[in-house]
Motif scaffolding. Sequence first.
Motif, mmCIF file in Angstrom:
data_model
loop_
_atom_site.group_PDB
_atom_site.id
_atom_site.type_symbol
_atom_site.label_atom_id
_atom_site.label_comp_id
_atom_site.label_asym_id
_atom_site.label_seq_id
_atom_site.Cartn_x
_atom_site.Cartn_y
_atom_site.Cartn_z
ATOM 1 N N LEU A 1 0.580 -1.164 -0.254
ATOM 2 C CA LEU A 1 0.546 0.232 0.186
ATOM 3 C C LEU A 1 0.263 0.942 -0.403
ATOM 4 C CD1 LEU A 1 -3.316 -1.066 2.487
ATOM 5 C CD2 LEU A 1 -3.318 -0.299 -0.342
ATOM 6 N N VAL A 2 1.553 1.169 0.692
ATOM 7 C CA VAL A 2 2.825 2.305 0.956
ATOM 8 C C VAL A 2 3.489 2.859 -0.351
ATOM 9 C CG1 VAL A 2 5.071 3.186 2.001
ATOM 10 C CG2 VAL A 2 3.373 1.965 3.267
ATOM 11 N N LEU A 3 3.858 1.179 -0.996
ATOM 12 C CA LEU A 3 4.743 1.525 -2.560
ATOM 13 C C LEU A 3 3.407 1.868 -3.385
ATOM 14 C CD1 LEU A 3 6.807 0.687 -4.490
ATOM 15 C CD2 LEU A 3 5.988 -1.319 -4.903
ATOM 16 N N LEU A 4 2.036 1.933 -3.499
ATOM 17 C CA LEU A 4 1.651 1.831 -4.214
ATOM 18 C C LEU A 4 1.267 3.959 -3.911
ATOM 19 C CD1 LEU A 4 -1.220 2.162 -6.259
ATOM 20 C CD2 LEU A 4 -2.441 1.529 -4.446
ATOM 21 N N ILE A 5 1.225 3.914 -3.329
ATOM 22 C CA ILE A 5 0.821 6.113 -2.350
ATOM 23 C C ILE A 5 2.825 6.379 -3.288
ATOM 24 C CG2 ILE A 5 1.763 7.296 -0.787
ATOM 25 C CD1 ILE A 5 -0.708 5.493 0.528
ATOM 26 N N ALA A 6 3.153 5.565 -3.310
ATOM 27 C CA ALA A 6 5.281 6.566 -3.816
ATOM 28 C C ALA A 6 5.014 6.261 -4.813
ATOM 29 C CB ALA A 6 6.074 5.488 -3.034
ATOM 30 N N LEU A 7 4.456 4.962 -5.784
ATOM 31 C CA LEU A 7 4.354 5.389 -7.571
ATOM 32 C C LEU A 7 3.687 6.516 -7.664
ATOM 33 C CD1 LEU A 7 4.215 1.680 -7.578
ATOM 34 C CD2 LEU A 7 5.975 2.989 -8.814
ATOM 35 N N ALA A 8 2.248 6.930 -6.801
ATOM 36 C CA ALA A 8 1.290 7.468 -7.792
ATOM 37 C C ALA A 8 1.579 8.958 -7.555
ATOM 38 C CB ALA A 8 0.086 7.063 -6.341
ATOM 39 N N ASP A 9 2.207 8.936 -5.879
ATOM 40 C CA ASP A 9 3.145 10.592 -5.761
ATOM 41 C C ASP A 9 4.327 10.763 -7.080
ATOM 42 O OD1 ASP A 9 4.726 12.516 -4.325
ATOM 43 O OD2 ASP A 9 5.597 11.302 -3.058
ATOM 44 N N GLU A 10 5.401 9.490 -7.174
ATOM 45 C CA GLU A 10 6.355 10.024 -8.348
ATOM 46 C C GLU A 10 5.812 10.345 -9.526
ATOM 47 O OE1 GLU A 10 10.013 9.535 -8.294
ATOM 48 O OE2 GLU A 10 9.073 10.070 -6.349
ATOM 49 N N TRP A 11 4.421 9.639 -10.090
ATOM 50 C CA TRP A 11 3.492 10.140 -11.183
ATOM 51 C C TRP A 11 2.925 11.305 -11.225
ATOM 52 C CZ3 TRP A 11 -1.523 11.856 -12.760
ATOM 53 C CH2 TRP A 11 -2.047 11.156 -14.247
ATOM 54 N N VAL A 12 2.725 11.645 -10.493
ATOM 55 C CA VAL A 12 2.153 13.396 -9.893
ATOM 56 C C VAL A 12 3.166 14.323 -10.050
ATOM 57 C CG1 VAL A 12 1.371 14.660 -8.485
ATOM 58 C CG2 VAL A 12 0.349 12.938 -8.825
ATOM 59 N N LEU A 13 4.653 14.070 -9.531
ATOM 60 C CA LEU A 13 5.466 14.444 -9.149
ATOM 61 C C LEU A 13 6.162 14.422 -10.798
ATOM 62 C CD1 LEU A 13 8.020 13.847 -6.342
ATOM 63 C CD2 LEU A 13 6.486 16.022 -6.845
ATOM 64 N N GLU A 14 6.003 14.044 -11.901
ATOM 65 C CA GLU A 14 6.513 13.721 -12.962
ATOM 66 C C GLU A 14 5.837 14.707 -14.002
ATOM 67 O OE1 GLU A 14 8.920 12.615 -16.296
ATOM 68 O OE2 GLU A 14 9.233 12.715 -14.509
ATOM 69 N N LEU A 15 4.168 14.624 -13.561
ATOM 70 C CA LEU A 15 3.575 15.049 -14.394
ATOM 71 C C LEU A 15 3.725 16.508 -14.272
ATOM 72 C CD1 LEU A 15 1.200 14.668 -16.607
ATOM 73 C CD2 LEU A 15 -0.279 15.196 -14.096
#
Length: 169
Positions: A139-153
């Motif tokens: 779950l924390v990995l999913l949050i981190a991946l979504a965080d990275e996605w938003v930062l890249e966007l």
Amino acid sequence: MRRLLDRLYDAAAWLAALAMIGVLAMVLLSIVSRQLGFNVPGTDAYAGYCMAAAGFLALAHTLKKNEHIRVTLFLGRLHGGARHALEMWALSAGVVLGGLFAFYSVRLAWVSHRINDISTANDATPLWLPQIAMALGTLVLLIALADEWVLELRGQRRTIDSEEALHNE
């Protein structure tokens, strides 16, 4: 929000570190008990549970510190929009796969709890207990991946250049 997310990743990393200490404690207990002539049942199983917990709980922190292994041979040659598009594609795939991983990890722990699934080893531990660490880590990995996605966007994501990756070896 950034501070809260960073604290979440750090908390998961601290839990992973505690789990590694748990591995050490179980191995030492097993060795000492054998040397002193008594048996502590379940130490091998608990060492395995702690090892799995450490691995899963460290995933998000490792991702956020850019310590995951990345194949940058192709990516390092791209610049601008092409690199951004490839990063977005990879992160999108990561979010989807991370979401599936998290969903099924949580589901596994829930089903194990519901059917009272226990370890077949001599410790007879309810399996949902060690599976909580896996579910939490994914779950924390999913949050981190979504965080990275938003930062890249937003164009705010820190990436490692090929030359920097070569110097880390």
